[in-house]
Design a protein around this motif. Structure first.
Motif, PDB file in Angstrom:
ATOM      1  N   ASP A  26       0.817  -1.206   0.000  1.00 18.91           N
ATOM      2  CA  ASP A  26       0.000   0.000   0.000  1.00 18.91           C
ATOM      3  C   ASP A  26       0.856   1.264   0.000  1.00 18.91           C
ATOM      4  O   ASP A  26       0.493   2.260  -0.640  1.00 18.91           O
ATOM      5  N   ALA A  27       1.999   1.240   0.683  1.00 16.43           N
ATOM      6  CA  ALA A  27       2.911   2.388   0.652  1.00 16.43           C
ATOM      7  C   ALA A  27       3.433   2.600  -0.772  1.00 16.43           C
ATOM      8  O   ALA A  27       3.550   3.746  -1.226  1.00 16.43           O
ATOM      9  N   ALA A  28       3.716   1.521  -1.479  1.00 17.41           N
ATOM     10  CA  ALA A  28       4.159   1.636  -2.876  1.00 17.41           C
ATOM     11  C   ALA A  28       3.062   2.258  -3.729  1.00 17.41           C
ATOM     12  O   ALA A  28       3.333   3.115  -4.586  1.00 17.41           O
ATOM     13  N   ALA A  29       1.823   1.859  -3.494  1.00 20.37           N
ATOM     14  CA  ALA A  29       0.696   2.432  -4.245  1.00 20.37           C
ATOM     15  C   ALA A  29       0.532   3.918  -3.924  1.00 20.37           C
ATOM     16  O   ALA A  29       0.260   4.732  -4.814  1.00 20.37           O
ATOM     17  N   ILE A  30       0.704   4.279  -2.662  1.00 20.91           N
ATOM     18  CA  ILE A  30       0.608   5.686  -2.250  1.00 20.91           C
ATOM     19  C   ILE A  30       1.711   6.499  -2.911  1.00 20.91           C
ATOM     20  O   ILE A  30       1.467   7.577  -3.465  1.00 20.91           O
ATOM     21  N   ILE A  31       2.932   5.996  -2.871  1.00 21.04           N
ATOM     22  CA  ILE A  31       4.055   6.714  -3.486  1.00 21.04           C
ATOM     23  C   ILE A  31       3.820   6.900  -4.977  1.00 21.04           C
ATOM     24  O   ILE A  31       4.022   7.986  -5.518  1.00 21.04           O
ATOM     25  N   ASP A  32       3.365   5.851  -5.653  1.00 14.57           N
ATOM     26  CA  ASP A  32       3.056   5.953  -7.078  1.00 14.57           C
ATOM     27  C   ASP A  32       1.976   7.007  -7.321  1.00 14.57           C
ATOM     28  O   ASP A  32       2.112   7.853  -8.213  1.00 14.57           O
ATOM     29  N   PHE A  33       0.920   6.984  -6.537  1.00 16.57           N
ATOM     30  CA  PHE A  33      -0.175   7.938  -6.685  1.00 16.57           C
ATOM     31  C   PHE A  33       0.324   9.368  -6.480  1.00 16.57           C
ATOM     32  O   PHE A  33       0.012  10.266  -7.266  1.00 16.57           O
ATOM     33  N   VAL A  34       1.073   9.596  -5.421  1.00 15.59           N
ATOM     34  CA  VAL A  34       1.563  10.931  -5.104  1.00 15.59           C
ATOM     35  C   VAL A  34       2.499  11.443  -6.206  1.00 15.59           C
ATOM     36  O   VAL A  34       2.420  12.605  -6.612  1.00 15.59           O
ATOM     37  N   GLN A  35       3.354  10.572  -6.720  1.00 16.12           N
ATOM     38  CA  GLN A  35       4.267  10.994  -7.787  1.00 16.12           C
ATOM     39  C   GLN A  35       3.504  11.316  -9.072  1.00 16.12           C
ATOM     40  O   GLN A  35       3.933  12.186  -9.838  1.00 16.12           O
ATOM     41  N   ARG A  36       2.364  10.676  -9.287  1.00 11.29           N
ATOM     42  CA  ARG A  36       1.533  11.026 -10.448  1.00 11.29           C
ATOM     43  C   ARG A  36       0.857  12.384 -10.257  1.00 11.29           C
ATOM     44  O   ARG A  36       0.339  12.958 -11.208  1.00 11.29           O
ATOM     45  N   GLN A  37       0.889  12.909  -9.031  1.00  9.48           N
ATOM     46  CA  GLN A  37       0.363  14.250  -8.738  1.00  9.48           C
ATOM     47  C   GLN A  37       1.489  15.288  -8.809  1.00  9.48           C
ATOM     48  O   GLN A  37       1.359  16.395  -8.285  1.00  9.48           O
ATOM     49  N   ASP A  38       2.610  14.911  -9.430  1.00 10.11           N
ATOM     50  CA  ASP A  38       3.782  15.783  -9.590  1.00 10.11           C
ATOM     51  C   ASP A  38       4.478  16.134  -8.281  1.00 10.11           C
ATOM     52  O   ASP A  38       5.083  17.195  -8.146  1.00 10.11           O
ATOM     53  N   VAL A  39       4.400  15.237  -7.298  1.00  8.89           N
ATOM     54  CA  VAL A  39       5.171  15.375  -6.071  1.00  8.89           C
ATOM     55  C   VAL A  39       6.296  14.357  -6.178  1.00  8.89           C
ATOM     56  O   VAL A  39       6.054  13.152  -6.174  1.00  8.89           O
ATOM     57  N   GLN A  40       7.508  14.836  -6.317  1.00  8.51           N
ATOM     58  CA  GLN A  40       8.643  13.943  -6.503  1.00  8.51           C
ATOM     59  C   GLN A  40       9.195  13.478  -5.158  1.00  8.51           C
ATOM     60  O   GLN A  40       9.473  14.298  -4.290  1.00  8.51           O
ATOM     61  N   LEU A  41       9.319  12.176  -5.018  1.00  4.30           N
ATOM     62  CA  LEU A  41       9.853  11.584  -3.797  1.00  4.30           C
ATOM     63  C   LEU A  41      11.217  10.973  -4.072  1.00  4.30           C
ATOM     64  O   LEU A  41      11.535  10.627  -5.212  1.00  4.30           O
ATOM     65  N   ALA A  42      11.995  10.845  -3.022  1.00  2.59           N
ATOM     66  CA  ALA A  42      13.346  10.295  -3.140  1.00  2.59           C
ATOM     67  C   ALA A  42      13.613   9.394  -1.944  1.00  2.59           C
ATOM     68  O   ALA A  42      12.753   9.191  -1.091  1.00  2.59           O
TER      69      ALA A  42
END
Length: 167
Positions: A26-42
């Motif tokens: 679920d964390a992977a799904a959240i990270i994917d979703f957030v990055q599709r909102q143009d929030v870049q994570l590292a």
């Protein structure tokens, strides 16, 4: 100080460990979703990729964009002073400075609490009815309505399982 989220959890508890694989997915799904909102994570240091594996969920905002702050991390086997180990729970926090990656931090915290409410307690400097609206919306879109009132508790006392006498 700064805008901070707090959590306490019992990583050695069977109930938390039973939820760990689902939390990773679920964390992977959240990270994917957030990055599709143009929030870049590292990764935790603001470079590389977020880490999600058998041992930890760890990420930050992207340093190159000036969006990193403190590392967000939930460890399955945290390394902490003995005093915390004896209490049965681990207490953690992450200052996000209200940077864009806060959206992922709050969504992962909410999901962890939803999956293991007796073993994962959350608290925040933010308000449940305003500052956590994005996290609640992400949860609703990806996993359904979390269906809860304000879940914030005193995380310094540990999650429910750590406060419940055994025997």
């Amino acid at each position: 100080m700064g805008y901070t989220h707090y959590w306490s959890y019992t990583p050695q508890a069977e109930g938390f460990r039973a939820a760990w694989l689902q939390l990773q997915l679920d964390a992977a799904a959240i990270i994917d979703f957030v990055q599709r909102q143009d929030v870049q994570l590292a990764g935790g240091d603001g470079t590389g990729a977020p880490r999600i594996d058998d041992g930890a969920i760890r990420f930050n905002g992207r340093q190159a964009d000036g969006d990193d702050y403190e590392t967000f991390s939930i460890d399955l086997n945290p390394h902490r002073p003995r005093e915390r180990e004896e209490s049965g729970f681990f207490w953690e926090f992450c200052k996000t400075g209200e940077r864009p990656y806060d959206m992922a931090v709050t969504a992962v915290l909410l999901r962890a609490h939803t999956l293991a409410p007796d073993f994962f307690a959350i608290q925040s400097d933010g308000d449940w009815d305003s500052d956590w609206l994005e996290a609640r919306a992400i949860h609703r879109i990806l996993f359904g309505d979390p269906g809860m009132a304000d879940p914030f508790t005193d995380t310094t006392q540990g999650p429910r399982a750590a406060r419940t006498p055994v025997g």
